[in-house]
Design an enzyme around this catalytic site. Structure first.
Site, PDB file in Angstrom:
ATOM      1  N   TRP A 101       0.853  -1.271  -0.039  1.00 10.12           N
ATOM      2  CA  TRP A 101      -0.001   0.025   0.007  1.00 10.12           C
ATOM      3  C   TRP A 101       0.707   1.294   0.170  1.00 10.12           C
ATOM      4  O   TRP A 101       0.540   2.390  -0.636  1.00 10.12           O
ATOM      5  CB  TRP A 101      -0.879   0.190   1.037  1.00 10.12           C
ATOM      6  N   ASP A 172      -1.835   6.219   6.410  1.00 11.52           N
ATOM      7  CA  ASP A 172      -2.857   5.448   6.099  1.00 11.52           C
ATOM      8  C   ASP A 172      -2.886   4.346   7.201  1.00 11.52           C
ATOM      9  O   ASP A 172      -2.299   3.654   7.276  1.00 11.52           O
ATOM     10  CB  ASP A 172      -2.542   4.753   4.672  1.00 11.52           C
ATOM     11  N   LYS A 196     -12.367  -2.159   6.288  1.00 12.59           N
ATOM     12  CA  LYS A 196     -11.581  -3.079   7.052  1.00 12.59           C
ATOM     13  C   LYS A 196     -12.154  -3.499   8.784  1.00 12.59           C
ATOM     14  O   LYS A 196     -12.185  -4.476   8.987  1.00 12.59           O
ATOM     15  CB  LYS A 196     -10.145  -3.077   7.195  1.00 12.59           C
TER      16      LYS A 196
HETATM   17  C1  LIG Z   1      -7.516  -1.660   1.454  1.00 11.26           C
HETATM   18  C2  LIG Z   1      -6.356  -0.805   1.802  1.00 11.26           C
HETATM   19  C3  LIG Z   1      -6.345   0.138   0.905  1.00 11.26           C
HETATM   20  C4  LIG Z   1      -7.258   0.366  -0.335  1.00 11.26           C
HETATM   21  O1  LIG Z   1      -8.509   0.806  -0.086  1.00 11.26           O
HETATM   22  P1  LIG Z   1      -9.828   1.139  -1.222  1.00 11.26           P
HETATM   23  O2  LIG Z   1     -10.765   1.380  -0.151  1.00 11.26           O
HETATM   24  O3  LIG Z   1      -9.850  -0.366  -1.530  1.00 11.26           O
HETATM   25  O4  LIG Z   1      -9.220   2.116  -1.877  1.00 11.26           O
HETATM   26  C5  LIG Z   1      -5.335   1.389   1.109  1.00 11.26           C
HETATM   27  N1  LIG Z   1      -4.535   1.171   2.124  1.00 11.26           N
HETATM   28  C6  LIG Z   1      -4.473   0.160   3.041  1.00 11.26           C
HETATM   29  C7  LIG Z   1      -3.520  -0.050   3.966  1.00 11.26           C
HETATM   30  C8  LIG Z   1      -5.346  -1.049   2.739  1.00 11.26           C
HETATM   31  O5  LIG Z   1      -5.440  -2.002   3.503  1.00 11.26           O
END
Ligand SMILES: *Cc1c(COP(=O)(O)O)cnc(C)c1O
Length: 361
Positions: A101, A172, A196
């Site tokens: 990511w 993030d 998540k």
């Molecule tokens: C799942 C995830 C993303 C991407 O998320 P989307 O909503 O599919 O764009 C970005 N960063 C991390 C750490 C993730 O686990």
């Protein structure tokens, strides 16, 4: 019958949250309509929105000089939205590369300005978090971006950078937000997709310090402009109302679990049990992440003999478990054990793993 759901995302939601949503689906609080079917500018939804924001502020201890925004675009959307909002006329930003990511975030940020990769863990196949002392930072960077939990590699920060040069830290936190207490005041901006650990997909949470507002690039779409969304209390456009509602139910559920300190205790128990099982298998199962950086939320592991993968997954499915197949980028298995995955599910998984090893070891 609910599966033992180890999906990496969209992921398990707490059963009581889904039951409450089911009970209120046709008639939200005597309005005769679903919460999905009413105006986001009406009294009922605005009261709900205010409560959802209040509960998140309380859970995370978000200081009053931070705005909380419930937007769309997902984690990946933020990879563009962050530089658009936070470069603020600077020529570049620092990024620490700890895995899949981070790589995606860097790729996207390069469209908008320079990127200084301050540290990169690719040298050890993304199995650790490089210590801040080793980062080659730029004191003139607009911000310093980290991914605090790499969902695919299963690498998590258990310390937070100091950024002694005053460069705002941006994180993030998509895959571990709300899994344990964090000191929000250490960050300029925190963001995460909801699917998540918060609620359903389609909702993105952004927490941003007020002094970073006001400098968005002029081409920033208004709906992704933190300043405009903050000024309109995230009602500049229609927010994903049902997802906001479900996130709100999850926040209430978390408060009943003792808040973030309470859920952290359970998360530690779950992760300890799973890693202990892997480590006690004498190589039958393997997780290569540095012990200190092993994620509590996403546990990738590999069978010593990859030819057993399908048998492992088939047996797990027969025992009521789902979502264990590893990400295609690295293969193997991955158990995502987010807040909504109960300890009992991890106990079922480790019993199955031991049994599978006895039969195939
Ligand atoms: C799942 C995830 C993303 C991407 O998320 P989307 O909503 O599919 O764009 C970005 N960063 C991390 C750490 C993730 O686990």
């Amino acid at each position: 019958m609910r599966a033992y759901n180890f999906s990496a995302g969209p992921a398990a939601l707490p059963t009581p949250v889904l039951e409450r949503a089911q009970a209120e689906l046709l008639d939200y609080k005597g309005t005769g309509t679903s919460v999905m079917e009413m105006s986001h500018r009406g009294k009922v939804f605005l009261a709900l929105a205010a409560e959802v924001e209040r509960d998140l502020r309380e859970l995370m201890g978000i200081p009053s000089n931070y705005k909380v925004l419930f937007l769309q675009g997902g984690g990946k959307g933020e990879f563009s939205i962050v530089p658009l909002n936070l470069l603020r006329g600077h020529t570049s930003a620092d990024y620490v590369d700890t895995g899949h990511w981070s790589v995606q975030a860097i790729k996207e940020a390069r469209k908008y300005g320079g990127v200084n990769v301050a540290a990169c863990a690719a040298d050890k196949n993304y199995t650790y978090v490089p210590l801040e002392a080793t980062w080659k930072t730029d004191p003139n960077a607009a911000y310093r971006h980290i991914c605090t939990n790499e969902t695919i590699q299963g690498v998590e920060y258990f310390w937070m950078p100091e950024c002694a040069d005053g460069v705002p830290l941006v994180a993030d936190m998509s895959s571990h937000i709300l899994s344990r207490p964090v000191d929000v005041s250490k960050f300029g901006c925190i963001y995460g997709g909801a699917q998540k650990n918060i609620g359903p997909s389609g909702l993105t949470v952004v927490i941003v310090r007020e002094d970073l507002l006001g400098g968005a690039h002029p081409l920033t779409p208004s709906v992704f402009d933190y300043t405009q969304q903050a000024a309109s209390e995230w009602m500049l456009n229609t927010p994903p109302t049902f997802a906001v509602y479900l996130a709100g139910l999850t926040f209430k559920w978390l408060k009943q679990q003792g808040g973030l300190a309470g859920i952290e205790k359970v998360n530690i128990q779950k992760a300890s049990l799973l890693y202990a099982t892997i480590d006690a298998s004498e190589g039958f199962y393997r997780n290569g992440v540095a012990i200190a950086d092993r994620s509590r939320m996403n546990v990738p592991f590999f069978l010593h003999d990859e030819k057993l993968n399908q048998a492992f997954l088939d047996g797990a499915a027969a025992a009521g478990m789902s979502g264990l197949k590893g990400h295609k980028a690295i293969g193997g298995m991955r158990a995502s054990i987010y807040n909504a995955v109960p300890l009992a599910a991890v106990e079922v998984l480790v019993a199955y793993m031991r049994d599978f090893q006895t039969r195939h070891g």
